[in-house]
Design a protein around this motif. Sequence first.
Motif, mmCIF file in Angstrom:
data_model
loop_
_atom_site.group_PDB
_atom_site.id
_atom_site.type_symbol
_atom_site.label_atom_id
_atom_site.label_comp_id
_atom_site.label_asym_id
_atom_site.label_seq_id
_atom_site.Cartn_x
_atom_site.Cartn_y
_atom_site.Cartn_z
ATOM 1 N N MET A 13 3.928 3.991 4.729
ATOM 2 C CA MET A 13 3.191 3.771 3.491
ATOM 3 C C MET A 13 3.819 2.637 2.699
ATOM 4 O O MET A 13 3.127 1.755 2.183
ATOM 5 C CB MET A 13 3.161 5.061 2.655
ATOM 6 N N SER A 38 0.882 10.643 -1.547
ATOM 7 C CA SER A 38 0.773 11.648 -0.487
ATOM 8 C C SER A 38 1.662 12.855 -0.766
ATOM 9 O O SER A 38 1.411 13.946 -0.273
ATOM 10 C CB SER A 38 1.154 11.031 0.864
ATOM 11 N N SER A 89 -3.429 6.308 -2.789
ATOM 12 C CA SER A 89 -2.779 7.038 -1.690
ATOM 13 C C SER A 89 -2.826 8.545 -1.933
ATOM 14 O O SER A 89 -2.272 9.311 -1.145
ATOM 15 C CB SER A 89 -1.320 6.579 -1.530
ATOM 16 N N PRO A 125 -1.480 6.013 6.808
ATOM 17 C CA PRO A 125 -0.850 4.958 6.016
ATOM 18 C C PRO A 125 -1.422 3.571 6.259
ATOM 19 O O PRO A 125 -1.368 2.714 5.374
ATOM 20 C CB PRO A 125 0.624 5.017 6.457
ATOM 21 N N LEU A 131 -3.520 1.625 3.773
ATOM 22 C CA LEU A 131 -2.919 1.056 2.565
ATOM 23 C C LEU A 131 -2.744 -0.454 2.681
ATOM 24 O O LEU A 131 -2.730 -1.149 1.660
ATOM 25 C CB LEU A 131 -1.570 1.723 2.275
ATOM 26 N N ARG A 178 6.182 8.150 4.843
ATOM 27 C CA ARG A 178 6.427 7.399 3.614
ATOM 28 C C ARG A 178 6.960 6.001 3.928
ATOM 29 O O ARG A 178 6.713 5.056 3.185
ATOM 30 C CB ARG A 178 7.389 8.168 2.708
ATOM 31 N N THR A 219 4.153 5.649 -2.535
ATOM 32 C CA THR A 219 4.496 6.754 -1.638
ATOM 33 C C THR A 219 4.402 8.108 -2.330
ATOM 34 O O THR A 219 4.410 9.142 -1.659
ATOM 35 C CB THR A 219 5.916 6.578 -1.069
ATOM 36 N N THR A 267 1.979 -1.111 2.173
ATOM 37 C CA THR A 267 1.686 -1.571 0.814
ATOM 38 C C THR A 267 2.419 -2.862 0.508
ATOM 39 O O THR A 267 1.839 -3.823 -0.031
ATOM 40 C CB THR A 267 2.076 -0.491 -0.209
#
Length: 471
Positions: free
Chosen positions: A258, A107, A246, A51, A54, A255, A104, A262
């Motif tokens: 992530m 992935s 992603s 992650p 990102l 998540r 999210t 972001t």
Amino acid sequence: MSLPYAHGETAVTDPRHITAFDGRMPSAPGDLRVEARGITPVPEDARYGGPGRLFTVWFAPNLTMTGVFTGTVGVTLGLDFTTALAAVVLGTLLGAVPTAYLGTWGSRTGAAQLPLARLAFGGSVALPGALQWLSSIAWDALIGLFGGDALAQLSGWPFWAGVLVMLAAQGALGVLGYEAIHRLQTVMTFALAAAFVLLAVKLLHGTHAAQPATAHGADRAGAFVLTCTVALSLALSWAPYASDFSRYLPPTASRRRMFWCTLLGIGVSFVAVQALGLWGAAEFTDQTAHGVDRLLGGGVLGTFGLLAVALAALCSNAMNDYSGSLALQTMGVRLPRPVAAACAAVLGFPLVLWMHAADTTARFQNVLLFVGYWIPAFVAIVVVDWAARARVRGGRPVDLAEEAARPQPWWPALTAFVVAFAAAVPFMDTGLYVGPAARALHGADLAYPVAFAAALLVYAPLRLRRAHDHT
């Protein structure tokens, strides 16, 4: 139009679809060979990375003079620095949250954002797909305008030549694809951050903040809302791209991490560059690259600043070309992804020249707002559809093949999408058109929240009722 399944199959066996939409994938960090993979989801056993990447992929592309130039809007509307900055922070946060959430999904599915929208829109996904493709070309122009100008000044070329070289370079990066973009953004995060820190230091020591507010009362409130909307439009413009960057992350990726990587990548970068624009509004006129060179005093520092402006445009526009290629395939166009990415760069060239030919400020703001008015309704529809599917699944992991077996009719999403845009029209405020509601509200542009609310009100009852029927 078929929905790509979770493990590389498609809903049809036509080899033309497989050839165009499938293809070679990067296998690990640093694999910089051309990515031929199109909209076919990435299999779980081909996923890699964490992650943390990102943050850099969303931080570096926003350190552009486009954001700086956008930051000047609040001052030109008559706001003082503190009030305008509050509007920028609020708008950026409102736009970054949905983008971070949608990211999210990459992935969890291995799929890009526009192909995932086919779950909700069915065959009518061609409409948001076309709008996203056109938006990617428009963003090429919005950002390439400043990058091309910086490159032209740096090399002594005419403006058109600087733009041409800029678009050729970004097109090449878009052709290389996902991993090349991620790797460049990691490197450029540090280089561009250093350049903008230098610019900030020069501004703080050599430039006074914006003058006191000239707008008061209802006009001030309208200017605040419009400034907030412009900032929101920047951050939200990444939403239809979100899971594109992603989709190679493994399903085990956190998540939560992530989302925050972001959100921070988009939020910190956009607030920083717009704050620079607010502070140095007097320096950053239509000739933004010249303003950077002058502010840094020319010489080595000026050269470094202009190079940073050009490289920032390259970073951002490569992502536009990449996601534009996926949007074009989502519409059903069977162009290989690298070819589609190159096409977006080519088509951005005449739009840059048009924006540069007359009142850059007015044309810039018009294009910036118009390319995003469709996005709030898109976000509302795909989020409601996702929530309805999650309700049916009862917490089980996402399986695109299983989801494709429960197709939705195309008309509820399309109806909500069109109705939402129509509802937003009276609230729009651009140089080309000011709606009656926006005029009555002293220039406040509420088109984004109105479009989002209208899409929810129209689509949610239709979609959630179908979800209830399947439980």
